[in-house]
Design an enzyme around this catalytic site. Structure first.
Site, short mmCIF file in Angstrom:
data_model
loop_
_atom_site.label_atom_id
_atom_site.label_comp_id
_atom_site.label_asym_id
_atom_site.label_seq_id
_atom_site.Cartn_x
_atom_site.Cartn_y
_atom_site.Cartn_z
N LYS A 168 15.91 22.06 -10.32
CA LYS A 168 15.29 21.00 -10.87
C LYS A 168 16.18 19.95 -11.54
O LYS A 168 16.76 20.43 -12.48
CB LYS A 168 13.94 21.34 -11.53
N SER A 181 14.56 22.20 -15.58
CA SER A 181 13.53 23.14 -15.59
C SER A 181 13.93 24.34 -16.01
O SER A 181 14.87 25.08 -15.80
CB SER A 181 12.64 23.33 -14.42
N HIS A 207 1.05 -1.28 0.13
CA HIS A 207 -0.16 -0.06 0.06
C HIS A 207 0.58 1.19 0.04
O HIS A 207 0.34 2.38 0.37
CB HIS A 207 -0.97 -0.03 1.29
N GLU A 248 9.17 9.01 -16.77
CA GLU A 248 7.76 9.62 -16.83
C GLU A 248 7.25 9.19 -18.16
O GLU A 248 6.26 8.78 -18.46
CB GLU A 248 7.60 11.21 -16.53
#
Ligand code: ARG
Length: 459
Positions: free
Chosen positions: A284, A278, A157, A291
């Site tokens: 970043k 970024s 979980h 992704e």
């Protein structure tokens, strides 16, 4: 103007819209090498069986090699009016060698031709997927070996469950990707039968030798039913199904990498080579490759559903609907290749942060099960009661804002009077993983044994 290949019974040429919806050359040109290989095998067989002369077969062979090199060097002018790759190649062959070109299509239809070309193409991509998956497995085994005994939290979980080893987690993916290899291999073995010679749908009255062409093209045997040979796209669907499951595995792992590389987890650092920045936030370092891999499953799974849907209502044998098989498979195969390559690169380059992993493993009362097991083993408590006692100690630690090993013996004995200080020996994370010696468990010894087996299997 009328179509040179089938215009005999037509008085007028097609409407521009008809031509646009009908043409597949925009995408099936990718089958040129397979188409020419299939035609060469067919021509050689036609000569060997005396259906065409050796002289014509030789002219066809030479001509096809010229067409091949024209396409490979970008000199070939593809024509939409000629619909597809099969007719583009044949029309050019006619220009090059004249009359013998018209004999190539004896005892053949575009239906068995396209089925053969496409099978050859998909077969090759199965082999490519197997190669890429093996490389990815090797990269994961490398990671497993580097951190066979590093401890990290295991989750259920996505909540801290029990400590596991980094090596064990890496090898879990090796198991998955190895099953994917098995699926591509199974699909390849099943698809390795040759449709060529089924002709339009019924077979042919010419004395062809289907075993000869099957052999020449590396198939195990000719397909046994001509209707099935031209209508079957199971091979493409099996490829897409195997690709979908692989993509699903890639996506799960990509999701973990996204989580693990966040500032809140810091389990891994992805290399600069597989990260992006970024344009506004200077700090970043984004896991874009992970992704995008996670997103690729949408197209691959979509291709699977799309082709299933194309096929599900088709009466036997060939229908033009089946021309819609190729773009889906091409797109899925290309994105699978890219996703596998990116994942392998990321895995090879990434660095696990041993200290952060271990620190996280020790938090969240991850050794509560070890405590309960100790109460069973040392004090003879029934597991249910041990679970209850341990639960009350977790509650106490939570209230005190400390971890289980930080509770004093008095606190422990308040929960159960027979507890001794021996209990502290089972509360450490290293102890915990080392005790999971059951076959397939997370103990470093088990992990090392599995690593040795995988190295052997993956060669
Ligand atoms: N371009 C067609 C396809 O990809 C080739 C087969 C055409 N056969 C036919 N009978 N029209 O399916």
């Amino acid at each position: 103007t009328q179509n040179a290949m089938w215009g005999g019974r037509f008085a007028a040429g097609p409407d521009a819209i008809m031509e646009a919806i009908n043409a597949s050359i925009g995408f099936d040109r990718r089958l040129f090498a397979q188409d020419i290989e299939g035609s060469r095998a067919h021509a050689a067989m036609l000569a060997a069986t005396g259906i065409i002369s050796d002289k014509d077969a030789e002219a066809i062979r030479e001509g096809l090699l010229t067409v091949l090199s024209e396409i490979e060097t970008g000199k070939f002018a593809f024509s939409t009016a000629l619909e597809d790759i099969h007719m583009n190649v044949e029309a050019r062959l006619k220009e090059l060698i004249g009359e013998p070109a018209g004999r190539l299509h004896t005892a053949r239809s575009r239906n068995d031709q396209v089925a053969t070309d496409f099978r050859l193409w998909v077969r090759e991509r199965c082999d490519e997927a197997v190669g890429q998956l093996s490389a990815l497995c090797m990269a994961l085994v490398g990671q497993a070996e580097a951190g066979a005994e590093w401890v990290m939290p295991g989750f259920t979980h996505l909540q801290t469950a029990q400590p596991v080893t980094w090596g064990h987690h890496m090898l879990a993916y090796v198991e998955m990707f190895a099953r994917d290899i098995g699926r591509f291999r199974d699909a390849r073995a099943r698809m390795n039968e040759c449709p060529l010679g089924a002709a339009a749908l019924a077979g042919t009255s010419f004395p062809i030798d289907r075993h000869m062409t099957a052999d020449a093209l590396g198939f195990d045997r000719p397909m046994a039913n001509s209707l099935d040979a031209v209508s079957d796209r199971d091979f493409a669907l099996e490829f897409l199904a195997a690709a979908s499951i692989t993509a699903m595995h890639l996506s799960r792992f990509a999701e973990e990498l996204v989580i693990w590389s966040s500032a809140q987890f810091r389990f891994v650092a992805l290399s600069d080579r597989f990260s992006t920045g970024s344009s506004i936030m200077p700090q970043k370092k984004n896991p874009d490759a992970a992704e995008l891999i996670r997103a690729k499953i949408g197209r691959i799974f979509g291709a699977n559903v799309a082709l299933m849907t194309v096929m599900k209502g088709l009466p036997l044998a060939y229908s033009k609907d089946m021309q819609e098989d190729k773009e889906q498979v091409f797109d899925a195969a290309d994105n699978l290749t890219l996703a596998l390559a990116a994942m392998e690169g990321m895995v090879r380059d990434m660095t696990a942060n041993r200290d952060n992993l271990e620190c996280a493993a020790a938090s969240g009362f991850s050794t509560a099960t070890d405590l309960a097991d100790w109460l069973v083993r040392a004090l003879g408590l029934p597991f249910r009661e041990a679970h209850h006692v341990t639960g009350s100690l977790v509650g106490l630690a939570e209230k005190k804002g400390c971890d289980l090993p930080d509770l004093g013996l008095a606190d422990m004995q308040a929960a159960h009077p027979d507890i001794t200080d021996e209990v502290y020996s089972v509360l450490g994370v290293h102890n915990s993983v080392a005790s999971r010696q059951s076959y397939g468990g997370t103990a470093p010894d088990q992990v090392r044994a599995r690593i040795a087996e995988w190295k052997e299997r993956l060669g």
